[in-house]
Design an enzyme around this catalytic site. Structure first.
Site, PDB file in Angstrom:
ATOM      1  N   GLU A  18     -61.338  94.230 -78.315  1.00  0.00           N
ATOM      2  CA  GLU A  18     -60.813  95.056 -77.319  1.00  0.00           C
ATOM      3  C   GLU A  18     -59.093  95.213 -77.306  1.00  0.00           C
ATOM      4  OE1 GLU A  18     -62.120  92.298 -76.481  1.00  0.00           O
ATOM      5  OE2 GLU A  18     -61.309  91.451 -74.703  1.00  0.00           O
TER       6      GLU A  18
ATOM      7  N   GLU B 263     -55.731  74.195 -78.876  1.00  0.00           N
ATOM      8  CA  GLU B 263     -55.360  75.023 -79.855  1.00  0.00           C
ATOM      9  C   GLU B 263     -54.228  75.852 -79.133  1.00  0.00           C
ATOM     10  OE1 GLU B 263     -58.089  78.288 -80.825  1.00  0.00           O
ATOM     11  OE2 GLU B 263     -57.284  78.142 -82.799  1.00  0.00           O
TER      12      GLU B 263
ATOM     13  N   PHE C  84     -58.905  89.237 -82.238  1.00  0.00           N
ATOM     14  CA  PHE C  84     -58.060  90.111 -82.094  1.00  0.00           C
ATOM     15  C   PHE C  84     -57.215  89.709 -83.427  1.00  0.00           C
ATOM     16  CE2 PHE C  84     -55.739  86.488 -80.215  1.00  0.00           C
ATOM     17  CZ  PHE C  84     -54.413  86.547 -80.896  1.00  0.00           C
TER      18      PHE C  84
ATOM     19  N   CYS D  49     -56.490  81.277 -87.478  1.00  0.00           N
ATOM     20  CA  CYS D  49     -57.322  79.995 -87.261  1.00  0.00           C
ATOM     21  C   CYS D  49     -57.077  79.080 -88.138  1.00  0.00           C
ATOM     22  CB  CYS D  49     -58.958  80.609 -87.206  1.00  0.00           C
ATOM     23  SG  CYS D  49     -59.169  81.024 -88.991  1.00  0.00           S
TER      24      CYS D  49
ATOM     25  N   LYS E 241     -68.732  94.851 -82.549  1.00  0.00           N
ATOM     26  CA  LYS E 241     -68.053  95.083 -81.433  1.00  0.00           C
ATOM     27  C   LYS E 241     -66.838  94.207 -81.798  1.00  0.00           C
ATOM     28  CE  LYS E 241     -66.812  92.951 -78.020  1.00  0.00           C
ATOM     29  NZ  LYS E 241     -65.197  92.959 -77.830  1.00  0.00           N
TER      30      LYS E 241
END
Ligand code: NAD
Length: 503
Positions: A183, A388, A156, A288, A180
């Site tokens: 979502e 994380e 995301f 990240c 893909k």
């Protein structure tokens, strides 16, 4: 919302060259992270839709693989032009569905455009090697050929940049591609797909399907899928790598991180303070490559108050609030996870110097807000160090020497990015050489390489061998074929050739 019905927009899929409404019975709400308003609904693709996407991509490969390389490059040139033209529109869409500030959203789009620029160089990236006269009148040369249907599964937190890490290069190499997207923010990737078709890409070289594990599992196990690119969290990355490779696919899985910034006492103090704040709480810490641990060496420990004061001076806000330093977290679940880790940090003995748990943004009581949070006295056993956090939380560790800092950081399982702030070339040189992390910044807080290099996370931050973009991505998305050739221009004496020795 549709103005008439007030129903949320139902996000389409791109299958067999058409933007289609799914027949799925399962739809996931896409919400505005600042208000929880449902801005769209995204389907979980049906098995038939997954099959249709794979079959269409497989059929498209037969012609796309033979499309002249300059033609493929021109699609990328046109795509780059369109992305630039629609840059601000894309950034606004992205900001609204992720909660990122407009400025930050523009960065997300721009870093994706840079990869498309790189993909436009595909003719030279695909060049093989040639040696003439490897034996008498025999030449050897290598060809770089596409794999077939490749897949991208994206997170995301960069809904423009990370899809653009993948499909432009894979398709420029001659592959077809199934994306893909996450979502949680599928609107930006869908707009990227629309612009890709507008750029002249044949309609079925890119397919976009939606969903979660069930849909991903179809892609991971289907015999017609040749390669999988994944970006996301460590546990999902491990699952993708293990399942994809068990099904004989080429897999690159970019996973989670815990990035350290080493601050030497000779560093430029103002540069440290300026950069550590943006690198730790920028994008609400949902990068990240975010710096989540500051390792202060020697007298740099005296800068904790300055770091705290500067962190306390920034605040989150909505995407179009020009004074907001960052936006909300992506979801209430993400926020609750961060709040839980903050409580664990306190319970496990870290000193919470700044607590953003009760952050309020006026006018937006339902937003997923977390204020800047700072912990000192952090030790390696603590959850806030091991995990994380993916929130606007900075942990401070103090050590006596650079050697101690390096040993400490090398113990962490992740190795995505790191930076050192120092005025000493010798310290920087030692650090870049000895640190077991794949991307190192020297007085640069977030060293994400530009696309002519590759994005080279290490250890638990990456599973696979060839990394994203740069030359490595071209190797990932292609096979090398080596040809050894001889042409006869005179009569050859009779007699069997019984040796493999090339003469
Ligand atoms: P995530 O792992 O939850 O999801 C990533 C993708 O995997 C999504 O498309 C999701 O639908 C799918 N997915 C989720 N669970 C799955 C399952 N069980 N099986 C199959 N597919 C599944 O990650 P996220 O929360 O969207 O993104 C944040 C994470 O991504 C952070 O850990 C961040 O560090 C990481 N990330 C890494 C990089 C990198 O380059 N190393 C870059 C960006 C983000």
């Amino acid at each position: 919302m549709n103005a008439q019905s007030r129903q949320p927009v139902r996000v389409a899929q791109l299958i067999a060259g058409e933007f289609q409404q799914s027949q799925s019975q399962q739809w996931i709400d896409v919400t505005d992270p600042a208000t929880q308003a449902v801005i769209a609904q995204v389907p979980c693709a049906t098995p038939e839709e997954m099959t249709a996407a794979i079959e269409s991509a497989k059929a498209a490969f037969k012609t796309w693989r033979d499309t002249p390389v300059p033609t493929r490059a021109r699609v990328m040139l046109k795509y780059q032009e369109l992305l630039k033209k629609h840059h601000d529109e894309l950034a606004e869409l992205l900001a609204k569905e992720t909660g990122k500030t407009f400025e930050d959203a523009k960065g997300d789009v721009w870093r994706g455009i840079e990869v498309v620029e790189h993909a436009a160089n595909i003719p030279s990236l695909l060049m093989g090697e040639t040696v003439e006269n490897v034996a008498t009148a025999i030449d050897t040369y290598s060809l770089t050929q596409p794999l077939g249907v490749c897949v991208g599964i994206t997170p995301f937190n960069f809904p423009a940049m990370i899809p653009l890490w993948m499909f432009p290069l894979a398709i420029a190499c001659g592959n077809t591609f199934i994306l893909k997207p996450s979502e949680q923010d599928p609107l930006t990737p869908m707009r990227l797909a629309e612009l890709f078709l507008e750029a002249g890409a044949p309609r079925n070289v890119l397919q976009v399907v939606h969903g979660r594990k069930e849909q991903v599992d179809v892609l991971l196990t289907h015999p017609d899928i040749k390669a999988i690119s994944f970006v996301g969290s460590v546990p999902v990355g491990q699952y993708i790598y293990q399942t994809g490779t068990a099904h004989m696919k080429r897999v690159q899985a970019f996973a989670g991180a815990k990035n350290h910034m080493v601050v030497m006492p000779d560093a430029n103090k103002q540069a440290v303070i300026n950069n550590i704040v943006g690198a730790s709480v920028g994008a609400a810490g949902q990068r990240c490559m975010a710096i989540s641990v500051a390792v202060l060496v020697g007298d740099a420990k005296n800068w904790i108050d300055d770091i705290k004061n500067t962190l306390a001076s920034v605040r989150p806000g909505v995407w179009n609030d020009s004074k907001a330093a960052y936006g909300p977290l992506i979801s209430p679940q993400a926020r609750n996870r961060v709040l839980k880790l903050i409580e664990q940090g306190k319970a496990e003995g870290a000193t919470c110097l700044l607590d953003g748990s009760h952050c309020v943004v006026e006018g937006y009581p339902d937003g997923n807000w977390v204020g800047p949070t700072l912990f000192a006295d952090v030790t390696p056993e603590m959850s806030i160090y091991r995990e994380e956090i993916f929130g606007p939380v900075l942990c401070i560790v103090t050590v006596d020497s650079l050697e101690e800092a390096i040993a400490f950081i090398n113990e962490h399982p992740c190795g995505n990015g790191t930076s050192i702030f120092t005025a000493s070339g010798a310290a920087a040189r030692k650090y870049q050489h000895e640190i077991e992390v794949g991307q190192v910044g020297i007085n640069v807080p977030i060293p994400v390489p530009l696309p002519f290099f590759s994005f080279t996370g290490w250890k638990a931050s990456f599973y696979g061998d060839q990394h994203a973009y740069g030359k490595q991505a071209v190797r990932f998305y292609t096979e090398t074929k080596t040809v050894t050739a001889r042409w006869f221009d005179s009569d050859i004496p009779a007699g069997p050739n019984m040796t493999i020795h090339l003469k």
